[in-house]
Motif scaffolding. Sequence first.
Motif, short mmCIF file in Angstrom:
data_model
loop_
_atom_site.label_atom_id
_atom_site.label_comp_id
_atom_site.label_asym_id
_atom_site.label_seq_id
_atom_site.Cartn_x
_atom_site.Cartn_y
_atom_site.Cartn_z
N GLU A 50 0.94 -1.21 0.05
CA GLU A 50 -0.07 -0.06 -0.03
C GLU A 50 0.87 1.19 -0.02
N LYS A 58 2.32 1.31 -3.62
CA LYS A 58 1.32 1.36 -4.89
C LYS A 58 1.23 2.57 -5.59
N PRO A 59 1.24 3.83 -4.92
CA PRO A 59 1.32 5.08 -5.80
C PRO A 59 2.31 5.14 -6.75
N TYR A 60 3.47 4.62 -6.73
CA TYR A 60 4.43 4.63 -7.37
C TYR A 60 4.51 4.12 -8.75
N ARG A 101 -2.25 -1.51 -9.90
CA ARG A 101 -2.23 -1.09 -8.46
C ARG A 101 -3.43 -2.09 -8.24
#
Length: 163
Positions: free
Chosen positions: A145, A148-150, A156
């Motif tokens: 988590e 994930k934003p990367y 995702r």
Amino acid sequence: MSGVFISYRRDDQAGFAGRLADALASTFGAAYVFRDIEDIHPGEDFVVAIEKQLAAVDVMLVVIGTAWLTVSRNGTRRLDEPDDFVRREIEAGLKSGKAVLPVLVGGAAMPAEKDLPPSIAALARRQSFILSDIGWTSEVARLVEVIKPYFPASLRRPARRSG
């Protein structure tokens, strides 16, 4: 290409790096997780391969075990050698401005800034993430988590549970 680069010292908790690589590959796909021992092919120049992968990823995980700081060769601490690959990987990651996340395993503590060579001392100011054997599955899920934003939205997908 987005992805994650796993930096670790083979003389220190390499098994954790392998477990972590497998867990991340099951979530994001093997093509998005780089770990030298699995991803550098026979005959390939490993310096070139590491530099290429570092340039391609968005996240570097620095796996730190209990001996990571003190592993030595010929009486000299490896991190103090300018050509030490772990040191060079971290230097490149920090200079790139990419996310560099220390991952503490095996009960390791975060190294102090004064204990690191000046070129990687900034690593000590990064918030670390702890992975343990006991909480492995839930802790890896939390790590997923965090990183994930990367990754591109298409990668995702929810973390798979291992049984």
